[in-house]
Design a protein around this motif. Structure first.
Motif, PDB file in Angstrom:
ATOM      1  N   THR A 128       0.764  -1.267  -0.025  1.00  0.00           N
ATOM      2  CA  THR A 128       0.111   0.065  -0.098  1.00  0.00           C
ATOM      3  C   THR A 128       0.794   1.145  -0.089  1.00  0.00           C
ATOM      4  N   ALA A 129       0.395   2.309  -0.276  1.00  0.00           N
ATOM      5  CA  ALA A 129       1.130   3.762  -0.228  1.00  0.00           C
ATOM      6  C   ALA A 129       0.078   4.756  -0.009  1.00  0.00           C
ATOM      7  N   PRO A 130       0.442   5.836   0.620  1.00  0.00           N
ATOM      8  CA  PRO A 130      -0.265   6.911   1.184  1.00  0.00           C
ATOM      9  C   PRO A 130      -0.547   7.734   0.038  1.00  0.00           C
ATOM     10  N   VAL A 131       0.082   7.773  -1.290  1.00  0.00           N
ATOM     11  CA  VAL A 131      -0.180   8.289  -2.304  1.00  0.00           C
ATOM     12  C   VAL A 131      -0.051   7.578  -3.694  1.00  0.00           C
ATOM     13  N   PRO A 132      -0.508   7.962  -4.861  1.00  0.00           N
ATOM     14  CA  PRO A 132      -0.236   7.100  -5.849  1.00  0.00           C
ATOM     15  C   PRO A 132       1.370   7.335  -6.400  1.00  0.00           C
ATOM     16  N   VAL A 133       1.752   6.291  -7.025  1.00  0.00           N
ATOM     17  CA  VAL A 133       3.221   6.276  -7.163  1.00  0.00           C
ATOM     18  C   VAL A 133       3.381   5.894  -8.586  1.00  0.00           C
ATOM     19  N   ASP A 134       4.665   6.544  -8.974  1.00  0.00           N
ATOM     20  CA  ASP A 134       5.117   6.491 -10.551  1.00  0.00           C
ATOM     21  C   ASP A 134       5.602   5.052 -11.149  1.00  0.00           C
ATOM     22  N   LEU A 135       6.271   4.666  -9.912  1.00  0.00           N
ATOM     23  CA  LEU A 135       7.139   3.246 -10.090  1.00  0.00           C
ATOM     24  C   LEU A 135       6.957   2.441  -9.161  1.00  0.00           C
ATOM     25  N   PHE A 136       6.498   1.099  -9.254  1.00  0.00           N
ATOM     26  CA  PHE A 136       6.758   0.033  -8.342  1.00  0.00           C
ATOM     27  C   PHE A 136       7.584  -0.874  -9.140  1.00  0.00           C
ATOM     28  N   TRP A 137       8.647  -1.216  -8.115  1.00  0.00           N
ATOM     29  CA  TRP A 137       9.921  -2.045  -8.567  1.00  0.00           C
ATOM     30  C   TRP A 137      10.214  -2.916  -7.567  1.00  0.00           C
ATOM     31  N   THR A 138      10.351  -4.279  -7.951  1.00  0.00           N
ATOM     32  CA  THR A 138      10.868  -5.300  -7.268  1.00  0.00           C
ATOM     33  C   THR A 138      11.725  -6.347  -7.910  1.00  0.00           C
ATOM     34  N   VAL A 139      12.751  -6.716  -7.044  1.00  0.00           N
ATOM     35  CA  VAL A 139      13.962  -7.342  -7.705  1.00  0.00           C
ATOM     36  C   VAL A 139      14.069  -8.657  -6.981  1.00  0.00           C
ATOM     37  N   GLN A 140      13.938  -9.802  -7.728  1.00  0.00           N
ATOM     38  CA  GLN A 140      14.191 -11.074  -7.199  1.00  0.00           C
ATOM     39  C   GLN A 140      13.375 -11.439  -6.107  1.00  0.00           C
ATOM     40  N   ASN A 141      12.025 -11.054  -6.124  1.00  0.00           N
ATOM     41  CA  ASN A 141      11.191 -11.341  -5.053  1.00  0.00           C
ATOM     42  C   ASN A 141       9.701 -11.835  -5.589  1.00  0.00           C
ATOM     43  N   TYR A 142       9.548 -11.554  -6.798  1.00  0.00           N
ATOM     44  CA  TYR A 142       8.270 -11.911  -7.340  1.00  0.00           C
ATOM     45  C   TYR A 142       8.108 -13.384  -7.427  1.00  0.00           C
ATOM     46  N   HIS A 143       8.801 -14.149  -7.584  1.00  0.00           N
ATOM     47  CA  HIS A 143       8.907 -15.484  -7.378  1.00  0.00           C
ATOM     48  C   HIS A 143       8.505 -16.224  -6.008  1.00  0.00           C
ATOM     49  N   ASP A 144       8.563 -15.542  -4.710  1.00  0.00           N
ATOM     50  CA  ASP A 144       8.338 -15.967  -3.470  1.00  0.00           C
ATOM     51  C   ASP A 144       6.833 -15.698  -3.301  1.00  0.00           C
ATOM     52  N   ILE A 145       6.080 -14.774  -3.745  1.00  0.00           N
ATOM     53  CA  ILE A 145       4.905 -14.377  -3.489  1.00  0.00           C
ATOM     54  C   ILE A 145       3.923 -15.579  -3.400  1.00  0.00           C
ATOM     55  N   PRO A 146       4.126 -16.511  -4.512  1.00  0.00           N
ATOM     56  CA  PRO A 146       3.147 -17.658  -4.373  1.00  0.00           C
ATOM     57  C   PRO A 146       3.477 -18.948  -3.246  1.00  0.00           C
ATOM     58  N   ASN A 147       4.873 -18.740  -2.967  1.00  0.00           N
ATOM     59  CA  ASN A 147       5.251 -19.631  -1.841  1.00  0.00           C
ATOM     60  C   ASN A 147       4.374 -19.846  -0.581  1.00  0.00           C
ATOM     61  N   GLY A 148       4.332 -20.898   0.235  1.00  0.00           N
ATOM     62  CA  GLY A 148       3.867 -20.894   1.312  1.00  0.00           C
ATOM     63  C   GLY A 148       2.406 -21.530   1.280  1.00  0.00           C
ATOM     64  N   GLY A 149       2.213 -21.701   0.033  1.00  0.00           N
ATOM     65  CA  GLY A 149       0.560 -22.190  -0.173  1.00  0.00           C
ATOM     66  C   GLY A 149      -0.274 -21.336  -0.729  1.00  0.00           C
ATOM     67  N   GLY A 150       0.475 -20.049  -1.128  1.00  0.00           N
ATOM     68  CA  GLY A 150      -0.491 -18.725  -1.607  1.00  0.00           C
ATOM     69  C   GLY A 150      -0.770 -19.154  -3.129  1.00  0.00           C
ATOM     70  N   GLY A 151       0.135 -19.529  -4.048  1.00  0.00           N
ATOM     71  CA  GLY A 151      -0.059 -19.961  -5.224  1.00  0.00           C
ATOM     72  C   GLY A 151      -0.649 -18.847  -6.144  1.00  0.00           C
ATOM     73  N   GLU A 152      -1.312 -19.244  -7.141  1.00  0.00           N
ATOM     74  CA  GLU A 152      -1.724 -18.308  -8.283  1.00  0.00           C
ATOM     75  C   GLU A 152      -2.642 -16.998  -7.416  1.00  0.00           C
ATOM     76  N   PRO A 153      -3.650 -17.509  -6.531  1.00  0.00           N
ATOM     77  CA  PRO A 153      -4.340 -16.290  -5.699  1.00  0.00           C
ATOM     78  C   PRO A 153      -3.584 -15.435  -5.234  1.00  0.00           C
ATOM     79  N   ALA A 154      -2.463 -15.763  -4.749  1.00  0.00           N
ATOM     80  CA  ALA A 154      -1.453 -14.705  -3.946  1.00  0.00           C
ATOM     81  C   ALA A 154      -0.918 -13.696  -4.934  1.00  0.00           C
ATOM     82  N   LEU A 155      -0.572 -14.220  -6.158  1.00  0.00           N
ATOM     83  CA  LEU A 155      -0.181 -13.618  -7.314  1.00  0.00           C
ATOM     84  C   LEU A 155      -1.215 -12.529  -7.824  1.00  0.00           C
ATOM     85  N   ARG A 156      -2.500 -13.119  -8.002  1.00  0.00           N
ATOM     86  CA  ARG A 156      -3.670 -12.132  -8.331  1.00  0.00           C
ATOM     87  C   ARG A 156      -3.546 -10.986  -7.457  1.00  0.00           C
ATOM     88  N   ALA A 157      -3.856 -11.443  -5.972  1.00  0.00           N
ATOM     89  CA  ALA A 157      -4.081 -10.298  -5.168  1.00  0.00           C
ATOM     90  C   ALA A 157      -2.868  -9.326  -5.154  1.00  0.00           C
TER      91      ALA A 157
END
Length: 247
Positions: A128-157
């Motif tokens: 989340t952010a208190p204001v709209p942002v110009d750039l969202f940047w993430t490096v070597q983290n995206y692959h972790d989002i579905p882990n721990g049972g989150g799967g595709e729903p975690a990525l969609r969210a």
């Protein structure tokens, strides 16, 4: 024959244009930020990370508001503070469930006294952010989002949350370790790799438009079979750099 020659020239022009798009000129703001003497402890990594080329590809500029999500030790965060300048702002954010990864980095970043930086562990797992942002940047983290049972729903969210906090026309950059084509999410928790095509499909399904890819971190010698932490490949994995835009 003349027609064939004209077609060849046109094809070459298109190829050249594509290369130019993937390797845009490095702005003075990026050059200055990278050359900052206060970054002496980081600069040895700049070539390996292709910092100048990747930042230029992102389009980040003075005055921008940037989120560096799960920023590690703050390598990119510190560069962003220099690029966006006094009129911009950088948010270095860890999700609530990843707070342990901020134990050292968070006080270190705050201790540097950047006037244009907010570094914090968020109260939620979705960004989340208190204001709209110009750039969202993430490096070597995206692959972790579905882990721990989150799967595709975690990525969609997650992608929906990124879409929501970006300005219209805002940019979403995902850099991650590539897996072999067709592997999808199969190895995100084992080798810590993800199929680039799956990432593109997921992000586009959230409403983003695919802008393009920078090839600067690609490594054809990586056969995608090793864990990214294996000393034989660590720091030299085949990585994709994807850029998306919120319409």
């Amino acid at each position: 024959m003349r027609m064939i020659g004209m077609m060849a020239v046109a094809a070459a022009a298109i190829a050249t244009a594509g290369m130019a798009q993937s390797r845009p000129a490095v702005s003075p703001a990026i050059t200055k930020a990278l050359a900052d003497p206060a970054r002496a402890d980081q600069q040895g990594d700049d070539a390996r990370r292709q910092a100048a080329a990747v930042l230029a590809f992102s389009g980040v500029k003075p005055g921008d508001t940037v989120i560096d999500y799960l920023p590690g030790a703050g390598y990119w965060t510190r560069i962003f503070t220099g690029v966006v300048g006094a009129k911009g702002h950088v948010y270095a954010l860890w999700p609530a469930s990843g707070g342990k990864y901020a134990d050292k980095a968070l006080p270190a970043l705050r201790g540097r006294g950047f006037a244009n930086l907010t570094a914090e562990v968020q109260a939620t797992d979705l960004p989340t952010a208190p204001v709209p942002v110009d750039l969202f940047w993430t490096v070597q983290n995206y692959h972790d989002i579905p882990n721990g049972g989150g799967g595709e729903p975690a990525l969609r969210a997650f992608n929906a949350a990124v879409f929501k906090l970006l300005k219209k026309g805002g940019t979403y950059v995902v850099i991650d370790h590539a897996d072999a084509a067709g592997r999808g999410l199969a190895n995100t928790a084992t080798t810590h790799r993800i199929d680039p095509a799956a990432v593109r499909q997921q992000v586009e399904s959230a409403g983003f438009r695919f802008v393009g890819e920078s090839p600067v971190l690609r490594n054809a010698a990586d056969d995608h079979s090793q864990k990214v932490f294996d000393p034989a490949i660590r720091g030299r994995t085949d990585q994709f750099v994807y850029k998306f835009r919120k319409p």
